[in-house]
Design a protein around this motif. Structure first.
Motif, PDB file in Angstrom:
ATOM      1  N   ASN A  87     -70.258  20.785 -15.328  1.00  0.00           N
ATOM      2  CA  ASN A  87     -71.492  21.518 -15.612  1.00  0.00           C
ATOM      3  C   ASN A  87     -71.207  22.760 -16.443  1.00  0.00           C
ATOM      4  OD1 ASN A  87     -73.037  19.752 -14.040  1.00  0.00           O
ATOM      5  ND2 ASN A  87     -73.194  21.148 -12.301  1.00  0.00           N
ATOM      6  N   ALA A  88     -70.182  23.495 -16.053  1.00  0.00           N
ATOM      7  CA  ALA A  88     -69.855  24.740 -16.746  1.00  0.00           C
ATOM      8  C   ALA A  88     -69.353  24.476 -18.160  1.00  0.00           C
ATOM      9  CB  ALA A  88     -68.826  25.536 -15.952  1.00  0.00           C
ATOM     10  N   VAL A  89     -68.488  23.490 -18.316  1.00  0.00           N
ATOM     11  CA  VAL A  89     -67.954  23.183 -19.643  1.00  0.00           C
ATOM     12  C   VAL A  89     -69.079  22.702 -20.564  1.00  0.00           C
ATOM     13  CG1 VAL A  89     -66.432  21.628 -20.928  1.00  0.00           C
ATOM     14  CG2 VAL A  89     -65.601  22.761 -18.852  1.00  0.00           C
ATOM     15  N   HIS A 120     -58.060  19.556 -10.307  1.00  0.00           N
ATOM     16  CA  HIS A 120     -57.735  20.284 -11.537  1.00  0.00           C
ATOM     17  C   HIS A 120     -57.299  19.323 -12.632  1.00  0.00           C
ATOM     18  CE1 HIS A 120     -58.343  24.308 -10.047  1.00  0.00           C
ATOM     19  NE2 HIS A 120     -57.620  24.029  -8.977  1.00  0.00           N
ATOM     20  N   PHE A 121     -56.528  18.319 -12.275  1.00  0.00           N
ATOM     21  CA  PHE A 121     -56.120  17.329 -13.269  1.00  0.00           C
ATOM     22  C   PHE A 121     -57.347  16.647 -13.866  1.00  0.00           C
ATOM     23  CE2 PHE A 121     -55.215  12.991 -14.543  1.00  0.00           C
ATOM     24  CZ  PHE A 121     -54.212  13.190 -15.477  1.00  0.00           C
ATOM     25  N   ALA A 122     -58.278  16.248 -13.018  1.00  0.00           N
ATOM     26  CA  ALA A 122     -59.483  15.569 -13.503  1.00  0.00           C
ATOM     27  C   ALA A 122     -60.302  16.486 -14.412  1.00  0.00           C
ATOM     28  CB  ALA A 122     -60.320  15.081 -12.327  1.00  0.00           C
ATOM     29  N   THR A 123     -60.379  17.757 -14.049  1.00  0.00           N
ATOM     30  CA  THR A 123     -61.110  18.702 -14.900  1.00  0.00           C
ATOM     31  C   THR A 123     -60.416  18.859 -16.244  1.00  0.00           C
ATOM     32  OG1 THR A 123     -62.006  19.896 -13.001  1.00  0.00           O
ATOM     33  CG2 THR A 123     -61.906  21.086 -15.092  1.00  0.00           C
ATOM     34  N   SER A 125     -58.514  16.785 -17.713  1.00  0.00           N
ATOM     35  CA  SER A 125     -58.514  15.526 -18.459  1.00  0.00           C
ATOM     36  C   SER A 125     -59.858  15.180 -19.055  1.00  0.00           C
ATOM     37  CB  SER A 125     -58.078  14.378 -17.544  1.00  0.00           C
ATOM     38  OG  SER A 125     -56.782  14.612 -17.077  1.00  0.00           O
ATOM     39  N   SER A 126     -60.928  15.752 -18.526  1.00  0.00           N
ATOM     40  CA  SER A 126     -62.249  15.424 -19.060  1.00  0.00           C
ATOM     41  C   SER A 126     -62.425  16.106 -20.406  1.00  0.00           C
ATOM     42  CB  SER A 126     -63.346  15.829 -18.084  1.00  0.00           C
ATOM     43  OG  SER A 126     -63.344  17.225 -17.888  1.00  0.00           O
ATOM     44  N   SER A 127     -62.925  15.364 -21.355  1.00  0.00           N
ATOM     45  CA  SER A 127     -63.113  15.899 -22.703  1.00  0.00           C
ATOM     46  C   SER A 127     -64.589  16.127 -22.954  1.00  0.00           C
ATOM     47  CB  SER A 127     -62.575  14.925 -23.753  1.00  0.00           C
ATOM     48  OG  SER A 127     -61.205  14.769 -23.603  1.00  0.00           O
ATOM     49  N   PRO A 128     -64.987  17.380 -23.108  1.00  0.00           N
ATOM     50  CA  PRO A 128     -66.390  17.623 -23.429  1.00  0.00           C
ATOM     51  C   PRO A 128     -66.698  17.148 -24.845  1.00  0.00           C
ATOM     52  CG  PRO A 128     -65.157  19.654 -23.612  1.00  0.00           C
ATOM     53  CD  PRO A 128     -64.202  18.607 -23.078  1.00  0.00           C
ATOM     54  N   ARG A 129     -67.957  16.853 -25.062  1.00  0.00           N
ATOM     55  CA  ARG A 129     -68.336  16.482 -26.430  1.00  0.00           C
ATOM     56  C   ARG A 129     -68.133  17.693 -27.329  1.00  0.00           C
ATOM     57  NH1 ARG A 129     -73.852  18.197 -26.287  1.00  0.00           N
ATOM     58  NH2 ARG A 129     -74.461  18.324 -24.131  1.00  0.00           N
ATOM     59  N   PRO A 130     -67.822  17.487 -28.586  1.00  0.00           N
ATOM     60  CA  PRO A 130     -67.526  18.617 -29.473  1.00  0.00           C
ATOM     61  C   PRO A 130     -68.706  19.576 -29.595  1.00  0.00           C
ATOM     62  CG  PRO A 130     -66.931  16.535 -30.491  1.00  0.00           C
ATOM     63  CD  PRO A 130     -67.682  16.213 -29.244  1.00  0.00           C
ATOM     64  N   ALA A 131     -68.387  20.835 -29.700  1.00  0.00           N
ATOM     65  CA  ALA A 131     -69.412  21.854 -29.893  1.00  0.00           C
ATOM     66  C   ALA A 131     -69.945  21.780 -31.313  1.00  0.00           C
ATOM     67  CB  ALA A 131     -68.801  23.233 -29.647  1.00  0.00           C
TER      68      ALA A 131
END
Length: 148
Positions: A87-89, A120-123, A125-131
């Motif tokens: 959510n934050a990212v 923490h690893f899962a966080t 490893s998750s790739s947000p969509r590009p800004a």
């Protein structure tokens, strides 16, 4: 502008104190669940905004205008930390934040027997969509153990 979450906690509270030695308060924003608890920063000229990892709308509003975000990891052992961090990212990306620094944990790994290490690893490893305009850059800050 630098936005710092969790500034009423020990780690990012100390981070804001340190930043205030080098950065004008007008360049800092603290994003916290309870703005009343961040009064000491408001009294020093830092903008205080309400932000709750479980409320994406509050996050977007808190992150607007930020160039960089120091995202402290959530601290509720019973919550879905990966979802809260996501959510934050995502809110930071939507707000146009250019760089996100996430406070991770040493030995973050999918097979770590320590539950928060897997989170923490899962966080990480998750790739947000590009800004927009390709400005997003993520960094995981992993504390190290110190002796003495």
């Amino acid at each position: 502008m630098i936005v710092v979450t969790g500034a009423t906690g020990a780690l990012n509270g100390a981070t804001i104190d340190h930043l205030l030695e080098r950065t004008p308060p007008s360049e800092l924003v603290v994003a916290v669940r309870d703005p009343a608890r961040a009064r000491r920063f408001a009294d020093r000229g830092v903008v205080v905004r309400r932000a709750d990892y479980g409320d994406p709308g509050s996050l977007r509003s808190a992150f607007v205008g930020g160039d960089q975000l120091l995202l402290v990891s959530q601290n509720d052992l019973h919550a879905d930390g990966v979802a809260l961090h996501r959510n934050a990212v995502e809110a930071a990306v939507e707000a146009g934040v250019g760089r996100i620094v996430y406070t991770s944990h040493q030995a973050a790994a999918p097979d770590n027997p320590f539950g928060p290490g897997r989170e923490h690893f899962a966080t990480e490893s998750s790739s947000p969509r590009p800004a927009p305009r390709g400005r997003h850059c993520g960094t995981a800050s992993t504390p190290t153990a110190s002796a003495g």
